[in-house]
Design a protein around this motif. Sequence first.
Motif, short mmCIF file in Angstrom:
data_model
loop_
_atom_site.label_atom_id
_atom_site.label_comp_id
_atom_site.label_asym_id
_atom_site.label_seq_id
_atom_site.Cartn_x
_atom_site.Cartn_y
_atom_site.Cartn_z
N GLU A 1 4.54 9.48 11.97
CA GLU A 1 4.65 10.68 11.14
C GLU A 1 6.10 10.93 10.73
N PRO A 2 6.41 11.00 9.44
CA PRO A 2 7.77 11.33 9.01
C PRO A 2 8.21 12.67 9.60
N MET A 3 9.40 12.69 10.19
CA MET A 3 9.93 13.91 10.81
C MET A 3 11.37 14.09 10.40
N MET B 1 0.85 -1.18 0.00
CA MET B 1 0.00 0.00 0.00
C MET B 1 0.89 1.24 0.00
N PHE B 2 0.38 2.34 -0.53
CA PHE B 2 1.17 3.55 -0.59
C PHE B 2 1.40 4.10 0.81
N LEU B 3 2.65 4.45 1.10
CA LEU B 3 2.97 5.07 2.38
C LEU B 3 2.56 6.53 2.34
N ASN B 4 2.06 7.01 3.46
CA ASN B 4 1.59 8.39 3.54
C ASN B 4 2.77 9.32 3.81
N LEU B 5 3.51 9.64 2.76
CA LEU B 5 4.69 10.49 2.88
C LEU B 5 4.42 11.84 2.21
N PRO B 6 4.78 12.94 2.88
CA PRO B 6 4.54 14.28 2.30
C PRO B 6 5.60 14.62 1.26
N ILE B 7 5.49 13.99 0.08
CA ILE B 7 6.51 14.16 -0.96
C ILE B 7 6.10 15.25 -1.93
N SER B 8 7.07 16.08 -2.30
CA SER B 8 6.85 17.15 -3.26
C SER B 8 8.01 17.17 -4.24
N ASP B 9 7.80 17.72 -5.43
CA ASP B 9 8.89 17.83 -6.39
C ASP B 9 9.58 19.20 -6.32
N HIS C 1 11.01 22.30 -3.28
CA HIS C 1 11.40 22.46 -1.88
C HIS C 1 10.34 23.28 -1.14
N GLU C 2 9.63 22.62 -0.24
CA GLU C 2 8.65 23.28 0.60
C GLU C 2 8.90 22.88 2.05
N SER C 3 8.69 23.79 2.96
CA SER C 3 8.89 23.51 4.38
C SER C 3 7.97 22.37 4.82
N GLY C 4 8.56 21.40 5.52
CA GLY C 4 7.77 20.30 6.04
C GLY C 4 7.44 19.22 5.02
N ARG C 5 8.06 19.30 3.84
CA ARG C 5 7.76 18.30 2.81
C ARG C 5 9.05 17.65 2.30
N ILE C 6 8.94 16.39 1.95
CA ILE C 6 10.06 15.62 1.41
C ILE C 6 10.26 16.01 -0.05
N VAL C 7 11.49 16.34 -0.41
CA VAL C 7 11.79 16.73 -1.79
C VAL C 7 12.24 15.49 -2.55
N SER D 1 12.25 3.65 9.97
CA SER D 1 12.53 3.90 8.57
C SER D 1 13.22 5.24 8.42
N LEU D 2 14.15 5.32 7.49
CA LEU D 2 14.86 6.57 7.20
C LEU D 2 14.74 6.86 5.71
N LEU D 3 14.65 8.15 5.40
CA LEU D 3 14.56 8.57 4.01
C LEU D 3 15.46 9.79 3.81
N LEU D 4 16.28 9.73 2.78
CA LEU D 4 17.11 10.86 2.36
C LEU D 4 16.44 11.48 1.15
N ASP D 5 16.09 12.77 1.23
CA ASP D 5 15.39 13.37 0.10
C ASP D 5 16.37 14.07 -0.84
N GLY D 6 15.82 14.60 -1.92
CA GLY D 6 16.65 15.21 -2.95
C GLY D 6 17.36 16.47 -2.52
N ALA D 7 16.95 17.06 -1.40
CA ALA D 7 17.60 18.25 -0.88
C ALA D 7 18.68 17.91 0.14
N GLY D 8 18.86 16.62 0.45
CA GLY D 8 19.85 16.23 1.43
C GLY D 8 19.33 16.16 2.85
N GLN D 9 18.02 16.31 3.03
CA GLN D 9 17.42 16.22 4.36
C GLN D 9 17.14 14.76 4.71
N VAL D 10 17.33 14.42 5.99
CA VAL D 10 17.08 13.06 6.44
C VAL D 10 15.80 13.04 7.28
N TRP D 11 14.88 12.18 6.90
CA TRP D 11 13.59 12.02 7.57
C TRP D 11 13.55 10.65 8.23
#
Length: 201
Positions: free
Chosen positions: A113-115, A53-61, A63-69, A81-91
């Motif tokens: 909640e991804p943080m 099932m799709f994970l509820n991640l705040p992904i954006s294409d 750069h927005e505050s509070g969103r995964i790039v 779980s850990l996620l590295l986004d396209g801006a270099g931020q670690v969630w």
Amino acid sequence: MHWLIAVIIGWHCNCLTACKMEKHLFPVHNVLGWGSNQHGQLAREGPDSHVPMFLNLPISDVHESGRIVSVQQLVFGGGHSLLLDGAGQVWGWGWNGHGQLGLPPEELPWTPEPMLIPGLPLCRSIAAGHELSLAIDASGVLWAFGRPTPPIDAPPAPADAANTAANAAAIWCPRPLCASAGWRQAAAAAAAASAPTELVA
């Protein structure tokens, strides 16, 4: 149309990362996960899922505050779980029983909640063990948080390193290439100070 990019295997859960094709670009990433959700490691509250099932991640294409790039790298640990986004931020999200999300366990035992990992500099690589998180930042500092804690005789980060991440230890690793973690162990590979003589023109 969706294209499969990677398959990630965790301790009790798995996921697929896919991107949505729009005008021959890949700006929007989707993550499907299944398995154990005991600690919210599937980014939601509720029971385990035996169906992807799709994970509820705040992904954006963008750069927005509070969103995964977008999704650069995704790793699963024992219950986090850990996620590295396209801006270099670690969630991070899921279990934080040993501080593997960068906060003291008594402050945040777990979260679906991804943080953003607090105080962590922009990074280029991440890894997750059973109860451990690792990140390599752009300046060559290896960050470790969770368990096992870095050995007492591990080389410390230089004084000018941005050592501000809560509940994390910064370990100086000159020219780090990658890091990995397992059940109760961790390792990092570093490039040699100079190229082997047989490779020098």
